[in-house]
Enzyme design. Structure first.
Site, PDB file in Angstrom:
ATOM      1  N   PRO A 162       0.827  -1.220   0.000  1.00 34.41           N
ATOM      2  CA  PRO A 162       0.000   0.000   0.000  1.00 34.41           C
ATOM      3  C   PRO A 162       0.860   1.268   0.000  1.00 34.41           C
ATOM      4  O   PRO A 162       0.347   2.355  -0.234  1.00 34.41           O
ATOM      5  CB  PRO A 162      -0.826  -0.107   1.289  1.00 34.41           C
ATOM      6  CG  PRO A 162      -0.293  -1.255   2.053  1.00 34.41           C
ATOM      7  CD  PRO A 162       0.577  -2.071   1.167  1.00 34.41           C
TER       8      PRO A 162
ATOM      9  N   GLU B 244       2.274  -8.323   8.668  1.00 32.88           N
ATOM     10  CA  GLU B 244       2.543  -6.926   9.028  1.00 32.88           C
ATOM     11  C   GLU B 244       3.387  -6.183   7.987  1.00 32.88           C
ATOM     12  O   GLU B 244       3.320  -4.978   7.864  1.00 32.88           O
ATOM     13  CB  GLU B 244       3.230  -6.906  10.402  1.00 32.88           C
ATOM     14  CG  GLU B 244       3.118  -5.621  11.154  1.00 32.88           C
ATOM     15  CD  GLU B 244       1.713  -5.033  11.186  1.00 32.88           C
ATOM     16  OE1 GLU B 244       1.625  -3.809  11.097  1.00 32.88           O
ATOM     17  OE2 GLU B 244       0.718  -5.794  11.283  1.00 32.88           O
TER      18      GLU B 244
ATOM     19  N   ARG C 227      -4.197  -8.556 -20.389  1.00 28.53           N
ATOM     20  CA  ARG C 227      -5.207  -8.286 -21.418  1.00 28.53           C
ATOM     21  C   ARG C 227      -4.714  -7.289 -22.471  1.00 28.53           C
ATOM     22  O   ARG C 227      -5.264  -7.205 -23.559  1.00 28.53           O
ATOM     23  CB  ARG C 227      -6.537  -7.835 -20.802  1.00 28.53           C
ATOM     24  CG  ARG C 227      -6.542  -6.481 -20.184  1.00 28.53           C
ATOM     25  CD  ARG C 227      -7.876  -6.188 -19.515  1.00 28.53           C
ATOM     26  NE  ARG C 227      -8.922  -5.766 -20.445  1.00 28.53           N
ATOM     27  CZ  ARG C 227      -8.994  -4.556 -20.999  1.00 28.53           C
ATOM     28  NH1 ARG C 227      -8.072  -3.659 -20.739  1.00 28.53           N
ATOM     29  NH2 ARG C 227      -9.985  -4.256 -21.818  1.00 28.53           N
TER      30      ARG C 227
ATOM     31  N   ASP D   1     -10.821   1.467 -24.283  1.00 28.23           N
ATOM     32  CA  ASP D   1     -11.000   1.349 -22.831  1.00 28.23           C
ATOM     33  C   ASP D   1     -11.193   2.703 -22.174  1.00 28.23           C
ATOM     34  O   ASP D   1     -10.584   3.688 -22.599  1.00 28.23           O
ATOM     35  CB  ASP D   1      -9.742   0.749 -22.180  1.00 28.23           C
ATOM     36  CG  ASP D   1      -9.667  -0.752 -22.317  1.00 28.23           C
ATOM     37  OD1 ASP D   1     -10.680  -1.353 -22.679  1.00 28.23           O
ATOM     38  OD2 ASP D   1      -8.587  -1.307 -22.042  1.00 28.23           O
TER      39      ASP D   1
HETATM   40  N1  ADE Z   1      -1.042  -5.141   0.175  1.00 28.36           N
HETATM   41  C1  ADE Z   1      -1.971  -4.784   1.096  1.00 28.36           C
HETATM   42  N2  ADE Z   1      -2.745  -3.807   0.648  1.00 28.36           N
HETATM   43  C2  ADE Z   1      -2.314  -3.491  -0.610  1.00 28.36           C
HETATM   44  C3  ADE Z   1      -2.713  -2.546  -1.587  1.00 28.36           C
HETATM   45  N3  ADE Z   1      -3.714  -1.698  -1.392  1.00 28.36           N
HETATM   46  N4  ADE Z   1      -2.030  -2.518  -2.749  1.00 28.36           N
HETATM   47  C4  ADE Z   1      -0.986  -3.357  -2.956  1.00 28.36           C
HETATM   48  N5  ADE Z   1      -0.568  -4.267  -2.072  1.00 28.36           N
HETATM   49  C5  ADE Z   1      -1.223  -4.345  -0.905  1.00 28.36           C
END
Ligand code: ADE
Length: 222
Positions: A86, A113, A150, A164
């Site tokens: 994230p 974690e 794709r 797209d």
């Molecule tokens: N791992 C946990 N959440 C994630 C996300 N939003 N994007 C990529 N990998 C992740």
């Protein structure tokens, strides 16, 4: 293109590889996707791959050694190593197109974690699929894989992805199929007219209107 995915949960990928367009792309030899269990690279007798983080705190942290060993085993001259996190750059269509130019992707999925920070030293690109936290990188890596595969030549007809949403920072126009009148909701006349120029104009206007209403941020991207 070749895609190698490193994960603690290989079973999660069964559906991705055995259904629909991705399966067809694999069968046609347009992409080779291999799923690797990170535990296979553990030197621990119990196949341990994670441990408590130094300094305390909750949850387990992925150790560097099995990931380093896996990447070193799989890496070739032209590999791009991607980490799903994230904290990464937010994935979008432009990145999907850029990734289709690569010969070999190695995608690392974390769980728990997080990753030992030193793993970042062998990563070329960190990607996030959005501002929310998943239980791990697996689903995120499937999103990347699906959207890149794709776009590979021959996987779907080029015309389908040239139109797209997001290619021109516009959302798609509305589409209709049979019946022409469904419970009083009618297909717009122009689509039945056979007048190609009017249809093209109508669709473009719809795209602008929809984008203005739903995603004005895309129009600002230019
Ligand atoms: N791992 C946990 N959440 C994630 C996300 N939003 N994007 C990529 N990998 C992740």
């Amino acid at each position: 293109m070749k895609i190698d995915i490193l994960t603690l949960f290989p079973g999660m990928f069964e559906g991705l590889l055995s259904e629909s367009i991705i399966k067809r792309a694999i069968d046609k030899g347009l992409v080779k996707i291999q799923i690797h269990d990170i535990r296979k690279y553990s030197k621990d007798p119990h196949k341990k791959v994670d441990d408590y983080g130094f300094g305390g705190g909750q949850g387990m942290v992925l150790m560097p050694e099995p990931i380093f060993d896996a990447v070193e085993d799989l890496k070739e001259e032209n590999s791009l190593v991607i980490m799903m996190t994230p904290q990464g750059k937010t994935f979008e269509q432009k990145i999907a197109y850029a990734l289709t130019k690569e010969k070999h992707l190695i995608i690392i999925c974390g769980h728990y974690e997080g990753f030992d920070e030193r793993i970042r030293s062998i990563v070329d690109l960190e990607l996030s699929i959005g501002d929310y936290i998943l239980t791990g990188g697996e689903i995120a890596s499937m999103v990347i894989t699906d959207s890149v595969v794709r776009l590979i030549d021959g996987v779907i007809e080029e015309e389908s992805h040239l139109n797209d949403s997001f290619n021109n920072n516009l959302l798609d126009y509305p589409v209709y199929t049979k019946p022409q009148d469904f419970r009083g909701m009618k297909v717009p006349e122009v689509l039945l007219s056979g007048h190609h120029e009017n249809i093209r104009k109508w669709r473009y206007e719809q795209q602008l209107e929809r984008t203005k209403e739903r995603r004005p941020d895309l129009l600002k991207k230019g």
